[in-house]
Each structure stands twice: as structure tokens, then as C-alpha cells.
Design an enzyme around this catalytic site. Structure first.
Site, PDB file in Angstrom:
ATOM      1  N   ASP A  59       0.861  -1.175   0.000  1.00  0.00           N
ATOM      2  CA  ASP A  59       0.000   0.000   0.000  1.00  0.00           C
ATOM      3  C   ASP A  59       0.903   1.233   0.000  1.00  0.00           C
ATOM      4  O   ASP A  59       1.970   1.228   0.613  1.00  0.00           O
ATOM      5  CB  ASP A  59      -0.883  -0.036   1.251  1.00  0.00           C
ATOM      6  CG  ASP A  59      -1.948   1.041   1.243  1.00  0.00           C
ATOM      7  OD1 ASP A  59      -1.907   1.919   0.364  1.00  0.00           O
ATOM      8  OD2 ASP A  59      -2.818   1.002   2.132  1.00  0.00           O
TER       9      ASP A  59
ATOM     10  N   ASP B 284      -2.640   8.212  -3.273  1.00  0.00           N
ATOM     11  CA  ASP B 284      -3.956   8.807  -3.523  1.00  0.00           C
ATOM     12  C   ASP B 284      -4.413   9.582  -2.303  1.00  0.00           C
ATOM     13  O   ASP B 284      -3.816   9.521  -1.236  1.00  0.00           O
ATOM     14  CB  ASP B 284      -4.973   7.711  -3.848  1.00  0.00           C
ATOM     15  CG  ASP B 284      -5.191   6.748  -2.681  1.00  0.00           C
ATOM     16  OD1 ASP B 284      -4.198   6.437  -1.981  1.00  0.00           O
ATOM     17  OD2 ASP B 284      -6.327   6.313  -2.453  1.00  0.00           O
TER      18      ASP B 284
ATOM     19  N   ASP C  86      -7.971  -7.191   0.713  1.00  0.00           N
ATOM     20  CA  ASP C  86      -7.075  -7.245   1.874  1.00  0.00           C
ATOM     21  C   ASP C  86      -7.802  -6.638   3.051  1.00  0.00           C
ATOM     22  O   ASP C  86      -8.697  -5.801   2.878  1.00  0.00           O
ATOM     23  CB  ASP C  86      -5.783  -6.460   1.618  1.00  0.00           C
ATOM     24  CG  ASP C  86      -5.967  -4.971   1.919  1.00  0.00           C
ATOM     25  OD1 ASP C  86      -5.589  -4.544   3.026  1.00  0.00           O
ATOM     26  OD2 ASP C  86      -6.513  -4.245   1.067  1.00  0.00           O
TER      27      ASP C  86
ATOM     28  N   CYS D 148     -14.443 -26.607  10.636  1.00  0.00           N
ATOM     29  CA  CYS D 148     -13.139 -26.125  10.170  1.00  0.00           C
ATOM     30  C   CYS D 148     -12.065 -27.194  10.347  1.00  0.00           C
ATOM     31  O   CYS D 148     -12.060 -27.915  11.345  1.00  0.00           O
ATOM     32  CB  CYS D 148     -12.753 -24.862  10.944  1.00  0.00           C
ATOM     33  SG  CYS D 148     -11.125 -24.204  10.516  1.00  0.00           S
TER      34      CYS D 148
ATOM     35  N   CYS E 173      -8.651 -26.416  10.253  1.00  0.00           N
ATOM     36  CA  CYS E 173      -7.359 -25.772  10.500  1.00  0.00           C
ATOM     37  C   CYS E 173      -6.623 -26.446  11.653  1.00  0.00           C
ATOM     38  O   CYS E 173      -7.192 -27.248  12.404  1.00  0.00           O
ATOM     39  CB  CYS E 173      -7.552 -24.282  10.785  1.00  0.00           C
ATOM     40  SG  CYS E 173      -8.127 -23.899  12.461  1.00  0.00           S
TER      41      CYS E 173
ATOM     42  N   CYS F 138      -8.371 -25.933  15.097  1.00  0.00           N
ATOM     43  CA  CYS F 138      -9.605 -26.689  15.305  1.00  0.00           C
ATOM     44  C   CYS F 138      -9.371 -28.192  15.355  1.00  0.00           C
ATOM     45  O   CYS F 138     -10.152 -28.929  15.971  1.00  0.00           O
ATOM     46  CB  CYS F 138     -10.619 -26.337  14.219  1.00  0.00           C
ATOM     47  SG  CYS F 138     -11.281 -24.655  14.375  1.00  0.00           S
TER      48      CYS F 138
ATOM     49  N   HIS G 167      -6.499 -19.781  12.966  1.00  0.00           N
ATOM     50  CA  HIS G 167      -7.865 -20.172  12.589  1.00  0.00           C
ATOM     51  C   HIS G 167      -8.502 -19.140  11.663  1.00  0.00           C
ATOM     52  O   HIS G 167      -9.070 -19.497  10.613  1.00  0.00           O
ATOM     53  CB  HIS G 167      -8.742 -20.350  13.827  1.00  0.00           C
ATOM     54  CG  HIS G 167     -10.196 -20.445  13.484  1.00  0.00           C
ATOM     55  ND1 HIS G 167     -10.780 -21.604  13.011  1.00  0.00           N
ATOM     56  CD2 HIS G 167     -11.177 -19.495  13.485  1.00  0.00           C
ATOM     57  CE1 HIS G 167     -12.055 -21.366  12.739  1.00  0.00           C
ATOM     58  NE2 HIS G 167     -12.320 -20.107  13.032  1.00  0.00           N
TER      59      HIS G 167
END
Length: 370
Positions: free
Chosen positions: A93, A147, A266, A304, A306, A309, A335
Site C-alpha cells: 500500500d 492517492d 485485503d 473447520c 485448520c 480446530c 484459525h
């Protein structure tokens, strides 16, 4: 060519599409969510853990890296990829949003923005040329034009002035940019005024940027108003260029954004709320630090897969967070990133099978059951 974008599939029932974003550090399938590594790190996670969670491209912030450790230091370390040990694509950015969010700590002129550091109060100056110089030193794959981000709410006159300056600054960014292995994206502004969005898009498209971001949204306006602005703006952008909605990452907004033709997202939300003891589930947000989970021996999200989990319970994660143990926020961060990145894979599969509308309807119905 160091940078290219190819649309590989469109869903005939909406604007959703699949694409391949090719950069010097690898190719990424879109639509994609970029985990935010503001200060050259996704908070609490190693690069290997980010990749294991499904991350393929990350975002870092020029404003923060300019203040510390300094863009020249990163350049001398071999560039941002080597400095942070991330071998995939990086988008930086420009720092515009951070500078303009400083409020009374900054002064805007046609030349650029004078601001005081939020760290030590020291005075600095950012111009389009300075933003390009900093991002060239960092060596990201994608650099953002500098900007002026209009706040919400703001008058039409303010939004008009900000978008006009954004256009002029966009030209200066392109004139100052000299890295052939780095793409520069333009940023569409215009507040919540459809005709200003139309004007901004038309002016920026004339520059021929290799990609376009939609800025100035998710800054406090109602979500329905954001969706309305996307409906107005996305069709104005080139079909053969990536479209990036800046600062948006809640699961419902990701689904709605893809259906409207957005390719890149993002947001700090997944990692920020993780540090506050909040996790994302198929039914919405769950505040795991709450007392009701003290004896809950189920996973954060039973649906989930992951690392967190698979191995830990809500009761244990709550205990860690209440005890101030760093592992607690590491587990919630793992997670949340896995949840968002897995959601993006589900979205890509839905687009691949031309069922994005049905997927969105079902997901949003379940997600809002909170």
C-alpha cells in the site's frame, strides 16, 4: 513481461470471475484475499504458517515500513521478500490511507502531504514521487499509487477535490516509477457519489495501469452503500485488468464483492479480531474469550479443518487468552486466516462451477445466523 493478468473463467449468472495474476514471485489464482503484514509480518505468524493456511500473496504497508525500519534498510537487506523471508508475491500500500487517517497530524497540499509520525511525532513529507521511491526500494511486486482517500461522510465538494488530486498524483506516480519488475495500480476514488466514481474510473483508465483498486470504501459507510458503489464502479474498469477492493475482508463482504466482479481483497480484520479473542465461524463471529465457553470442549468451528480446530478446544483457547498467553492469539489468528483463505477457495470453486449466486445465497443465510 514481469506482470500479467488473465481471466480464465466467468460465471454467466453474475460478475464473478477467475483469473491468474502473474508476478516476478509467482502466479496467484484470483479472486484472492491478501493477509496483511503491515510491518513486514503477519502478526504472530511465520511465513510458513501463512502459506500453510493458504496465503499466496501478502500486503505490507509503505507508511509503517518507511517510519521503521526505513525503506533504505529493507533495500540494503535485499528487498522486502528477503527481509521478511516471504518468497511469494507482495503488494505494498502506498501509505495514502494511513497518512490521511492521521487527521490533524497531517497537512495536504498539491505537492503532497506533511505529517507527523504516530510513533514519535517527528515531521515527514510524502509525495507521489516519495511514495514511488519508497516502494521501489521495498521491491514489492505490486506498488499502489499515492492517492487521497476521502473520509465518510464527506461533502461532494471534498470528494471531487480528492479524486481530482488523486488523478493528478496518479500521473506523477507513473512518471516517477522506474522498476520494470514492479507493477503500479491506480486507485479509483469518488466517495459515495456514483458520478464521481464514474469520472475517477474514466480518468484512471486513460493512464493504462496494469491493475485498478477501488479505494475510499469500507471507511464507515453502510455495507449496502458500499455494494451500491461497487455496482457502479466495477463495470467501468477494464475486463482484462485485476480489480482490487482495498481494506475489505469480512466474510460476507468477500462473498458480495466477488459476485460483483472484484478479484483482490485485503483487510486486517481476521488478524485484529483474533488478537481480541474473536474468531470467524460459518455462523458468524464467536467471542471465544466469553465466560460461556469456559467449559466448551468443542473446536472453535466444528466445520473447520485448520490446525487450531484439529487440536484445541474453545475452553483451552479461552484459557490461554484470559491468561495472557501468546499461544492463544496465535491459535485464533491461525484459525481466522485459514477460515478466510478457505472461504476464498470455496468461492473460486463456486465460480468454476458457475454457481456463485447459489453459493452466496446459502453462505450469507448461514453466516448471519448469529
Amino acid at each position: 513481461m514481469a506482470f500479467s493478468y488473465t481471466v480464465t473463467k466467468t460465471d454467466p449468472h453474475c460478475r464473478a470471475r477467475l483469473g491468474l495474476l502473474s508476478t516476478p514471485h509467482g502466479t496467484v489464482e484470483t479472486p484472492v484475499f491478501m493477509p496483511v503484514g503491515t510491518q513486514a509480518t503477519v502478526k504472530t505468524m511465520t511465513p510458513e504458517e501463512v502459506r500453510e493456511a493458504g496465503g499466496r500473496i501478502v500486503l505490507s504497508n509503505t507508511y509503517h515500513l518507511y517510519l521503521r525500519p526505513g525503506c533504505e534498510l529493507v533495500r540494503d537487506a535485499g528487498g522486502l521478500h528477503r527481509f521478511m523471508h516471504w518468497d511469494g508475491p507482495i503488494l505494498t500500500d502506498s501509505g495514502g490511507f494511513q497518512v490521511f487517517s492521521l487527521g490533524p497530524l497531517r497537512r495536504v497540499s498539491e505537492e503532497g502531504v506533511t505529517f507527523r509520525s504516530h510513533i514519535d511525532g517527528s515531521e515527514h513529507f510524502f509525495s507521489p514521487e516519495k511514495a514511488m521511491e519508497a516502494q521501489m526500494a521495498l521491491g514489492s511486486d505490486i506498488a499502489m499509487a499515492f492517492d487521497e482517500c476521502a473520509p465518510y461522510p464527506c461533502s461532494r465538494e471534498y470528494a471531487q477535490e480528492a479524486l481530482s488530486r488523486t488523478t493528478r498524483w496518479a500521473g506523477r506516480c507513473l512518471a516517477a516509477h522506474r522498476r520494470e519488475d514492479q507493477a503500479v495500480f491506480g486507485i479509483v476514488q469518488g466517495g459515495v457519489y456514483p458520478d464521481l466514481r464514474r469520472a475517477s474510473a474514466a480518468e484512471l483508465v486513460d493512464f493504462g495501469f496494469p491493475g485498478y483498486a477501488i479505494g475510499g470504501l469500507s471507511v464507515g459507510e453502510p455495507k449496502e452503500l458500499m455494494y451500491e458503489m461497487l455496482d457502479h464502479t466495477v463495470p467501468l474498469l477494464p475486463v482484462d485488468k485485476p480489480r482490487y477492493l482495498m481494506g475489505v475482508g469480512s466474510p460476507d463482504c468477500l462473498v458480495e464483492g466477488v459476485a460483483r466482479g472484484v478479484d483482490m481483497f485485503d483487510c486486517v480484520l481476521p488478524t485484529r479480531i483474533a488478537r481480541n479473542g474473536t474468531v470467524l465461524t460459518r455462523r458468524g463471529k464467536l467471542i471465544v474469550r466469553n465466560a460461556e465457553y469456559a467449559r466448551d470442549f468443542t473446536p472453535l468451528d466444528p466445520e473447520c479443518g485448520c490446525y487450531t480446530c484439529r487440536h484445541y478446544t474453545r475452553a483451552y483457547v479461552r484459557h490461554l487468552i484470559k491468561a495472557g498467553e501468546v499461544l492463544g492469539i496465535r491459535l485464533t489468528t491461525i484459525h481466522n486466516l485459514h477460515f478466510v483463505l478457505s472461504l476464498m477457495e470455496e468461492i473460486r470453486q463456486a465460480v468454476r462451477e458457475e454457481r456463485m449466486i447459489d453459493f452466496a445465497r446459502k453462505f450469507l443465510h448461514e453466516y448471519q445466523k448469529v
